[in-house]
Motif scaffolding. Structure first.
Motif, PDB file in Angstrom:
ATOM      1  N   HIS A  99       0.985  -1.125  -0.190  1.00  0.00           N
ATOM      2  CA  HIS A  99      -0.125  -0.109   0.024  1.00  0.00           C
ATOM      3  C   HIS A  99       0.559   1.001   0.120  1.00  0.00           C
ATOM      4  O   HIS A  99       0.493   1.810  -1.282  1.00  0.00           O
ATOM      5  CB  HIS A  99      -1.307   0.094   1.151  1.00  0.00           C
ATOM      6  N   HIS A 103       1.619   4.797  -2.760  1.00  0.00           N
ATOM      7  CA  HIS A 103       1.599   6.024  -2.570  1.00  0.00           C
ATOM      8  C   HIS A 103       2.741   6.776  -3.774  1.00  0.00           C
ATOM      9  O   HIS A 103       2.187   6.988  -4.361  1.00  0.00           O
ATOM     10  CB  HIS A 103       1.651   6.205  -1.240  1.00  0.00           C
ATOM     11  N   ASP A 201      -6.764   9.054   3.704  1.00  0.00           N
ATOM     12  CA  ASP A 201      -6.647   7.810   3.322  1.00  0.00           C
ATOM     13  C   ASP A 201      -6.744   6.944   4.284  1.00  0.00           C
ATOM     14  O   ASP A 201      -6.428   7.164   5.764  1.00  0.00           O
ATOM     15  CB  ASP A 201      -5.236   8.081   2.177  1.00  0.00           C
ATOM     16  N   HIS A 205      -0.685   1.393   6.917  1.00  0.00           N
ATOM     17  CA  HIS A 205       0.736   1.443   5.896  1.00  0.00           C
ATOM     18  C   HIS A 205       1.712   1.181   7.025  1.00  0.00           C
ATOM     19  O   HIS A 205       1.311   1.479   8.058  1.00  0.00           O
ATOM     20  CB  HIS A 205       0.896   3.621   5.293  1.00  0.00           C
TER      21      HIS A 205
HETATM   22 ZN   LIG Z   1      -3.114   4.794   1.224  1.00  0.00          ZN
END
Ligand SMILES: [Zn+2]
Length: 236
Positions: A99, A103, A201, A205
């Motif tokens: 993830h 980004h 978001d 992460h």
């Molecule tokens: Zn994210």
């Protein structure tokens, strides 16, 4: 509302919780949860709940009206039960790494080419991106993969915090990867890959780009005149 522990600390692997409700024997709502529910392009977490010596495997997690619903593989839990929750950490940590990688890749690609992200889905073993871009070839994509890998060798922190809605939406590109505009709530959760990318978001992460490792290009496809689809994965 279920308290979502993963929003504050994505590294929590175990917690105690109380069963708030159970529907049809196997859809369990807890007072707090560390299981991420499917959404925002990120798959749900798996793991287990234990009560004494009974084990209930968590096979699906979804969010409905602010409540996180855990589908377990057998009936037996009832309201008021105290359970111990344990995350399938190997699966989750991979998703956190990919993830975060997503980004960085999207930010580099969009900034460098003017492409717009039109879709994005994490899978357990790969990441899928859809974007609109006229000129497109494998070398361009490989360049952004290489540039992303360069950043994953650096000590770059990733932070998450809330910002007032107005302030958040004034950040250029802040909803780049969201499936839609964030819901109308007064504060938005921002994920900040410091100096690289800031997104509204709700996912999980890693806290430093070094934890991502490296990524590799899998394949790209044309999906209509301007729509491209690209897959990459973590190198393990
Ligand atoms: Zn994210």
């Amino acid at each position: 509302m279920t308290k979502a522990l993963y929003l504050e600390d994505s590294y929590v692997r175990e917690c105690d919780a109380t069963v708030v409700s159970v529907k049809d024997g196997k859809y369990v709502v807890l007072d707090q949860s560390l299981f991420y529910p499917k959404g925002g392009g990120q798959p749900w977490d798996t793991g287990m709940m234990t009560k004494g010596d009974e084990t209930y495997n968590v096979v699906y997690v979804g969010k409905f009206s602010g409540k996180i619903s855990h589908e377990v593989d057998q009936a037996g839990l009832t309201e008021g039960d105290k359970v111990r929750c344990v995350l399938d950490w190997e699966r989750r940590y991979k998703l956190m790494r990919s993830h975060t990688a997503a980004h960085v890749f999207a930010s580099l690609l969009c900034t460098g080419t003017g492409a717009l992200v039109t879709g994005n889905q994490l899978e357990e073993d790969k990441v899928r991106f859809d974007f609109s871009l006229e000129d497109f070839d494998r070398e361009i994509l490989q360049k952004y993969i290489d540039d992303a890998n360069e950043l994953f060798r650096k000590d770059i922190p990733v932070k998450w915090y809330e910002l007032p809605r107005e302030e958040a939406l004034s950040i250029p590109g802040v909803v780049k990867m969201a499936e839609a505009l964030p819901p109308h709530i007064p504060a938005l959760r921002i994920v900040d890959v410091v100096g690289v990318d800031r997104q509204a978001d709700g996912g999980t992460h890693v806290k430093n780009l070094k934890e991502v490792g490296q990524i590799e290009f899998i394949k790209a496809q044309n999906k209509g005149k301007h729509n491209r689809r690209v897959y990459f994965k973590l190198v393990d």
